[in-house]
Structure formats: C-alpha cells, structure tokens
Design an enzyme around this catalytic site. Structure first.
Site, PDB file in Angstrom:
ATOM      1  N   TYR A  32     -12.983   0.948   6.312  1.00 13.03           N
ATOM      2  CA  TYR A  32     -12.274   1.006   5.048  1.00 13.03           C
ATOM      3  C   TYR A  32     -13.279   0.373   3.888  1.00 13.03           C
ATOM      4  O   TYR A  32     -13.837   1.143   2.945  1.00 13.03           O
ATOM      5  CB  TYR A  32     -10.844   0.649   5.194  1.00 13.03           C
ATOM      6  N   VAL A  75       0.816  -7.608   3.178  1.00 15.20           N
ATOM      7  CA  VAL A  75       1.257  -8.673   3.709  1.00 15.20           C
ATOM      8  C   VAL A  75       2.533  -9.451   2.907  1.00 15.20           C
ATOM      9  O   VAL A  75       3.426  -9.822   3.266  1.00 15.20           O
ATOM     10  CB  VAL A  75       0.203  -9.730   3.787  1.00 15.20           C
TER      11      VAL A  75
END
Ligand code: DAU
Length: 335
Positions: free
Chosen positions: A148, A192
């Site tokens: 990415y 997260v």
C-alpha cells in the site's frame, strides 16, 4: 465568506472516513462539492447528515476515465482521497497499484486537460516505512514497507511529476493515522482505534498485533481535514509535500491503556496475535512545514478525540455488541 464559499470541488473518496469529514467542512463553508466514490470503502451514510444541496454523490470508480473526464469542467480544485488500503494491498497487490497509482495518474491527466487550477493528492505517512529517526520530516527518505505504501508513493511521484513536467499546480499531503467519528472498524482505513474502542466497550479484550511496541502518530480527523483544505487553498503549497500529523507518538500498547480509560473500563485487557506482515514500526510526524506554509497546527489531544469517538458510538443507537457482530470485528483472518 469562507475560503471555499461558492467554489466547486471534486472530492474522490468523499464518502470515506477522512473524505466525508473534508466534504462536511467544505459544505459548511458554502462550497459545492461533487463526491466521486465507488462505495468500496466509503458509505452513503457518511454523507447523509449533510444538506442535500451542498453536495452530489457520483457512484463511480476513479479508473472510469470517461466518467472522470465528464466531471472535471468548471471544477476549482480536486481533492483526491480515493484509494484501497493496507489490508487490500496484502492480498491484491496488483489491483492496489491499479487504483492507487494508475488511478491517480488518470485523474491527474483528466484534471490538467480540463485546466482544473489545483490538484491535492492525499497520500499517507505509510510512504515513509518505519522511521529510522523521529520526528519524520518530509525530507526523510520514503522507503515504504507495505505494498500500500509503495502504491501510494507511486501516486505521489506522478503528482509531483505533473508539477515539474507540466507546471501543473499540484500538492501532496501526507496525513498520519487519523481517527474520529465515521472511522471504519472493518475495511481499508486505519482500524486500530475503532476496533480497540468497540471491543473494549463490549467488554472484550483488545487484540494487539505483535508486542504492541510499534508506535503511531494519531491525528483527529477534523484536524487532518483542515490541514488538507489549507493545503488546497495555499499558493505556497504548490509543488510541496506536506505532513499532517499530531507530532506525538504513542505505542499500540499505550493506546490500549488510554482507550480503556476513556471507555471507563479500568485496566486494559489484551490478547496478542502475530504482527501484521510488513507492519510499520514507528511513526511520528514533524509538522513544522504545515505550520510554516499553511499556518496549520493540530488542535485536538488524543484523549479528547477518543472521548468524541466514544460519544459518537454511544449516540449512534447501536450497541457495541451489534456493531461488532455486524462488521465481524471478531474475524481476524484478514489482517
Ligand atoms: C486493527 C489493529 C491494528 N493493530 C496495530 C497494527 C499497526 O501496528 C497499528 C495501526 O494499525 P491500523 O490502525 O490498521 O493502521 P496502519 O496500518 O498504521 O495504517 C493506517 O494509517 C495510515 C496512515 O499512516 C493510512 O494511510 C492507512 O490507510 C491506514 O490503514 O495497530 C493492532 O495491534 N490491533 C488491531 O486490532
């Protein structure tokens, strides 16, 4: 009158997490926004609270250049946020490049052909890889460790090359990890914080990848969006690459403890699983360039932003258990 009052903007990925906050701020400023989003990572619901006359949503892929070309005439600035994220890049590296790199190139070509006077590429701190030294300035080497990060860096390179080669007015912004209302806990964006918070609210242990010593620079999404908009409005930003982050770093283990406190759950309960392949180990932004060029600085401390996110979940009507079940947060196979 605000900076963007009556301006016509194209926001790719505008139904996503950071994109929808950007659109919200633009609409509040009296702009006319066209959102281009294929709803892969974005959601219609992210835009639903906005006045319908402030924006229109075009559901299409950025790689569909016929659609893209038709949207460009009369646009004052493109904010390009559409992309596929870290997790997608692990299992679909070629498609990840197609969207993030080739997709960006197509948009640049289309915007330039239509004489759109400003192109803002929203990149990511992932392009740096793990920091050998912090804070990370824009002059640090960009050595991504994730696929990415590599595809986003390719998009950056095309964006800067359009400035150098054609004198086309582009700017690259590198947001660090953003969090806040409308963040997704499943999908492509940074997960997260939403996952820790939802699991903690549901009385479940937070799942830490690796030993939790990896750090991130978490930035409240409204601050991130303000930074991106400031970059789009500043002549001094043209041709530049600019970090947008909090300038503070926290380990994932410390984050778990902070989330637990904000949620009112006392000591954090934690479960460890394997580290994510290629995971970045350390991130902390040097934001002095954003401050010098844009007069921008982060305003929301982590504990305040986390409280706002908690309240947003609580006001959402769904219980954390429902959200967890709905979005399969318990499914850890695909990290
Ligand atoms: C979801 C999850 C993650 N983690 C760890 C993995 C990483 O070391 C760290 C942060 O993970 P994420 O929240 O997924 O974010 P990260 O990999 O840094 O990448 C995000 O931040 C980037 C900006 O730096 C964005 O460009 C990416 O689109 C976005 O996905 O927390 C856990 O320990 N437990 C978890 O449940």
């Amino acid at each position: 009158m605000g900076t963007y009052t009556n301006k016509r903007l194209l926001v790719t990925g505008g139904a996503g997490f950071i994109g929808s906050e950007l659109v919200r701020q633009l609409v509040e400023d009296g702009a006319h926004v066209t959102v281009l989003d294929n709803l892969t990572a974005g959601h219609r619901r992210n835009l639903e609270a906005l006045p319908a006359d402030g924006y229109r949503l075009v559901v299409a892929d950025i790689r569909d250049l016929e659609r893209v070309d038709a949207l460009m005439p009369g646009i004052d600035a493109v904010f390009h946020l559409a992309c596929r994220g870290v997790r997608h890049s692990i299992h679909s590296p070629v498609e990840n490049h197609g969207v993030n790199a080739t997709g960006t190139l197509g948009l640049l070509k289309s915007a330039r052909a239509a004489d759109v006077p400003r192109f803002v590429y929203v990149s990511t701190s992932e392009v740096y890889g793990s920091a050998p030294q912090v804070p990370m300035s824009e002059d640090n080497l960009a050595l991504p460790t994730t696929v990415y990060g590599a595809s986003k860096l390719a998009g950056e390179c095309y964006t800067r090359a359009f400035h150098r080669t054609y004198d086309y007015p582009t700017v690259v912004v590198r947001p660090f990890n953003s969090y806040g209302p409308r963040s997704h806990h499943e999908g492509d964006s940074g997960e997260v914080i939403p996952k820790f918070m939802l699991r903690s609210m549901a009385g479940l242990p937070m799942v830490v990848f690796g030993d939790g010593s990896q750090t991130r620079d978490f930035t409240f999404v409204a601050d991130t969006a303000r930074g991106i908009l400031a970059a789009g409005a500043s002549d001094a930003a043209v041709g530049e690459t600019i970090n947008v982050g909090s300038g503070k770093e926290i380990t994932v283990a410390e984050l778990a403890a902070t989330v637990s406190k904000v949620v009112g759950g006392g000591d954090a309960t934690i479960e460890h699983v394997e580290q994510r392949p290629g995971d970045v180990l350390r991130l902390k932004a040097d934001v002095s360039r954003a401050t010098a060029l844009l007069g921008w600085a982060p305003t929301v401390p982590l504990a305040d932003g986390l409280s706002q996110l908690r309240d947003w979940y609580l006001q959402g009507g769904s219980s954390p258990e429902d959200l967890l079940a709905e979005e399969k947060v318990r499914n850890w196979e695909l990290v």
